[in-house]
Scaffold this motif. Sequence first.
Motif, PDB file in Angstrom:
ATOM      1  N   LEU A  79      46.492  38.712  42.027  1.00  0.00           N
ATOM      2  CA  LEU A  79      47.227  39.821  41.396  1.00  0.00           C
ATOM      3  C   LEU A  79      47.408  39.658  39.885  1.00  0.00           C
ATOM      4  O   LEU A  79      48.162  40.421  39.269  1.00  0.00           O
ATOM      5  N   HIS A  80      46.693  38.710  39.254  1.00  0.00           N
ATOM      6  CA  HIS A  80      46.916  38.479  37.821  1.00  0.00           C
ATOM      7  C   HIS A  80      46.604  39.730  36.986  1.00  0.00           C
ATOM      8  O   HIS A  80      47.198  39.938  35.944  1.00  0.00           O
ATOM      9  N   ASP A  81      45.665  40.571  37.461  1.00  0.00           N
ATOM     10  CA  ASP A  81      45.279  41.766  36.695  1.00  0.00           C
ATOM     11  C   ASP A  81      45.891  43.046  37.270  1.00  0.00           C
ATOM     12  O   ASP A  81      45.436  44.145  36.921  1.00  0.00           O
ATOM     13  N   VAL A  82      46.904  42.927  38.141  1.00  0.00           N
ATOM     14  CA  VAL A  82      47.423  44.119  38.838  1.00  0.00           C
ATOM     15  C   VAL A  82      47.952  45.166  37.861  1.00  0.00           C
ATOM     16  O   VAL A  82      47.932  46.369  38.158  1.00  0.00           O
ATOM     17  N   HIS A 152      48.285  34.887  31.572  1.00  0.00           N
ATOM     18  CA  HIS A 152      46.867  34.558  31.786  1.00  0.00           C
ATOM     19  C   HIS A 152      45.953  34.878  30.604  1.00  0.00           C
ATOM     20  O   HIS A 152      44.823  34.410  30.584  1.00  0.00           O
ATOM     21  N   HIS A 153      46.430  35.641  29.617  1.00  0.00           N
ATOM     22  CA  HIS A 153      45.625  35.830  28.399  1.00  0.00           C
ATOM     23  C   HIS A 153      46.212  35.071  27.202  1.00  0.00           C
ATOM     24  O   HIS A 153      45.699  35.216  26.090  1.00  0.00           O
ATOM     25  N   LEU A 154      47.244  34.283  27.415  1.00  0.00           N
ATOM     26  CA  LEU A 154      47.837  33.499  26.323  1.00  0.00           C
ATOM     27  C   LEU A 154      47.092  32.175  26.165  1.00  0.00           C
ATOM     28  O   LEU A 154      46.476  31.686  27.112  1.00  0.00           O
ATOM     29  N   ASP A 174      36.732  34.917  35.536  1.00  0.00           N
ATOM     30  CA  ASP A 174      35.534  35.049  34.699  1.00  0.00           C
ATOM     31  C   ASP A 174      35.629  36.226  33.738  1.00  0.00           C
ATOM     32  O   ASP A 174      34.643  36.851  33.422  1.00  0.00           O
ATOM     33  N   ASP A 175      36.830  36.566  33.283  1.00  0.00           N
ATOM     34  CA  ASP A 175      36.884  37.654  32.287  1.00  0.00           C
ATOM     35  C   ASP A 175      37.542  37.198  30.994  1.00  0.00           C
ATOM     36  O   ASP A 175      37.859  36.034  30.858  1.00  0.00           O
TER      37      ASP A 175
HETATM   38 FE   LIG Z   1      43.701  40.042  32.634  1.00  0.00          FE
END
Ligand SMILES: [Fe+2]
Length: 175
Positions: A79-82, A152-154, A174-175
């Motif tokens: 769910l990191h990109d939810v 997760h993007h830090l 992988d993004d």
């Molecule tokens: Fe993300």
Amino acid sequence: MPSWRHLSHLVRRFVGSLWPGGPAAADDAWATGSLVPGEQALWRRMSGPDRRHAVGVARRAEHALGQRATRPVVAAALLHDVGKVDSGLGPVRRAVATVAGMAGGHEAAGRWRRRRGPLGRAGRYLCHDEIGAAMLDAAGSDGLTVAWAREHHLPADRWSVPADIAHALKDADDD
Ligand SMILES: [Fe+2]
Ligand SMILES: [Fe+2]
């Protein structure tokens, strides 16, 4: 400025995201089995390509972590990109938002997200980390799951998630 390698990776992700199907039924069942009811409702709102991406991340993280891949860790991978569901953008407009984000930066995205129309949607897409964390908090997720959506993007020096878990989750993404 992104490298050519990163750009070609983004192009490959983009092409893959044009196929609309979700994960295989067995993968979907495995995923929902790792989620609490509030998280399952969020999972069902995610697009097919986003759920395929998420299952891949979760499988790789589980493989890397073994016993340490607890339920909240697997939920974090799934769910990191939810927060992307909030923007309502498909793959083409996501690509445009990504380019706009590269030009404007995360600060600009924070200003755009409150606006109406396409710029608002792009801003919400680029702020999917903070938006997702709030959604998971409201859904009753574990603190680690909420924290990873936010972080997760830090850069790694700003992670509150335990380093071994966070590195495995990041490497699996992988993004
Ligand atoms: Fe993300
Ligand atoms: Fe991701």
